[in-house]
Design a protein around this motif. Structure first.
Motif, PDB file in Angstrom:
ATOM      1  N   ARG A   1       0.832  -1.213   0.000  1.00 51.32           N
ATOM      2  CA  ARG A   1       0.000   0.000   0.000  1.00 51.32           C
ATOM      3  C   ARG A   1       0.863   1.258   0.000  1.00 51.32           C
ATOM      4  NH1 ARG A   1      -4.283  -0.154   4.725  1.00 51.32           N
ATOM      5  NH2 ARG A   1      -4.638   1.957   3.862  1.00 51.32           N
TER       6      ARG A   1
ATOM      7  N   GLN B   1       1.924   6.096  -7.483  1.00 52.90           N
ATOM      8  CA  GLN B   1       0.801   6.753  -8.145  1.00 52.90           C
ATOM      9  C   GLN B   1       0.803   8.268  -7.977  1.00 52.90           C
ATOM     10  OE1 GLN B   1      -2.710   4.854  -6.546  1.00 52.90           O
ATOM     11  NE2 GLN B   1      -2.552   3.091  -7.920  1.00 52.90           N
ATOM     12  N   ASN B   2       1.294   8.758  -6.846  1.00 51.76           N
ATOM     13  CA  ASN B   2       1.101  10.176  -6.516  1.00 51.76           C
ATOM     14  C   ASN B   2       2.363  11.025  -6.496  1.00 51.76           C
ATOM     15  OD1 ASN B   2      -1.771  10.083  -6.084  1.00 51.76           O
ATOM     16  ND2 ASN B   2      -1.372   8.978  -4.183  1.00 51.76           N
TER      17      ASN B   2
ATOM     18  N   GLU C   1       0.951   6.240   3.796  1.00 51.91           N
ATOM     19  CA  GLU C   1       0.320   6.315   2.480  1.00 51.91           C
ATOM     20  C   GLU C   1       0.327   7.756   1.993  1.00 51.91           C
ATOM     21  OE1 GLU C   1      -3.084   3.363   1.150  1.00 51.91           O
ATOM     22  OE2 GLU C   1      -3.934   5.107   2.165  1.00 51.91           O
TER      23      GLU C   1
ATOM     24  N   SER D   1       1.065   3.828  -3.281  1.00 54.77           N
ATOM     25  CA  SER D   1       0.602   5.213  -3.152  1.00 54.77           C
ATOM     26  C   SER D   1       1.651   6.199  -3.645  1.00 54.77           C
ATOM     27  CB  SER D   1       0.228   5.513  -1.696  1.00 54.77           C
ATOM     28  OG  SER D   1       1.361   5.578  -0.854  1.00 54.77           O
TER      29      SER D   1
ATOM     30  N   ARG E   1      -1.373  10.469  -0.040  1.00 53.25           N
ATOM     31  CA  ARG E   1      -2.753  10.629  -0.486  1.00 53.25           C
ATOM     32  C   ARG E   1      -2.995  11.883  -1.308  1.00 53.25           C
ATOM     33  NH1 ARG E   1      -6.185   8.340   4.778  1.00 53.25           N
ATOM     34  NH2 ARG E   1      -5.446   6.188   4.555  1.00 53.25           N
TER      35      ARG E   1
END
Length: 213
Positions: free
Chosen positions: A17, A24-25, A98, A21, A100
Motif C-alpha cells: 500500500r 501513483q502520486n 500512504e 501510493s 494521499r
C-alpha cells in the motif's frame, strides 16, 4: 539524484500500500529508475518472510539492496540505511505511510537548491500547531548534507530522534533546517500502521519511542 530508504517489518501487505501510493502520486520520477535500500526487522510473528517483502520491492523498484536484521532495532536500521545510501537526496520512508495527495518531486528538490540551510522536507502528516519544526525520521526528503554525517554519529542503543536532538548534535537541527511540505495546514500522508495494528490486536511498545515532533 535520489534514492529511497525504508525501515520495514514483515508486513508485505502494508508495504504494498505504501509503495503503490507513492508510485501513483509522486510525480516527476519513476520508482523503477530509483534504487531502494530497505532494512527488514524480523517482526511481527506470522506467515511472511523476507521473500514476501522482496516480491513487493522488486515490483516497484529497478534496483533493491536489502538487509535482513537478526533483531529489531530502529537505530541500527536507520544507521545502516543512511550509511549505505550515497545519493544527494533520499526519500526516508517508513513502511506504513500512504501518500494521499499528488506531489511533484522536482519542485521539492528545488527548495534545497534555494536554501543551503534546508536539510529536511517533512511530508505533512497532520495539521501542525507548533511551527518550530524539528528533524525527524518520519517520511521526508533528506539532504546528504544531513544524513551522511549523521549516519557516522548514530549509535544503535538509542532512538534516532533522541540522538538527533541531543545537545552534541544540535548543529544538525538548527533553525530553518526542517520544513513541512507542502505546508502545515495541508496533510498529504497518512499513518496506516495504527489501523493495521488495531485490526490485529497488536500493541506498539513504548520502548524506544520517539519524542514528540
Amino acid at each position: 539524484m535520489i534514492s529511497v530508504c525504508t525501515t520495514a517489518t514483515l508486513r508485505p501487505d502494508i508495504l504494498e500500500r505504501t509503495y503503490e501510493s507513492f508510485a501513483q502520486n509522486l510525480y516527476g520520477i519513476s520508482l523503477r529508475s530509483v534504487t531502494l535500500y530497505i532494512n527488514v526487522d524480523p517482526i511481527p510473528d506470522g506467515p511472511y518472510g523476507i521473500d514476501d517483502i522482496l516480491k513487493v520491492t522488486n515490483k516497484y523498484f529497478g534496483q533493491v539492496f536489502f538487509k535482513q536484521a537478526l533483531t529489531p532495532s530502529q537505530p541500527a536500521a536507520v544507521k545502516w540505511l543512511w550509511s549505505t545510501a550515497d545519493t544527494p537526496f533520499i526519500l526516508n520512508l517508513e513502511d506504513d505511510w500512504e501518500l494521499r495527495s499528488e506531489l511533484h518531486l522536482p519542485d521539492m528538490l528545488k527548495l534545497f537548491d534555494r536554501d543551503e540551510k534546508l536539510l529536511q522536507l517533512r511530508l505533512a502528516a497532520y495539521k501542525h500547531k507548533n511551527r518550530a519544526y524539528r528533524i525527524t525520521t518520519s517520511p521526508s526528503i533528506l539532504s546528504r548534507r544531513f544524513y551522511a554525517p549523521m549516519a557516522k554519529l548514530l549509535t544503535t542503543d538509542k532512538h534516532v530522534e533522541h540522538q538527533i536532538r541531543d545537545s552534541e548534535f544540535g548543529v544538525m537541527a538548527t533553525v530553518g533546517a526542517c520544513r513541512i511540505y507542502p505546508d502545515a495546514d495541508h496533510p498529504v500522508i497518512a499513518d496506516i500502521g495504527v489501523a493495521w495494528r488495531n485490526e490485529r490486536g497488536i500493541k506498539k511498545s513504548d520502548k524506544g519511542r520517539a519524542p514528540d515532533a
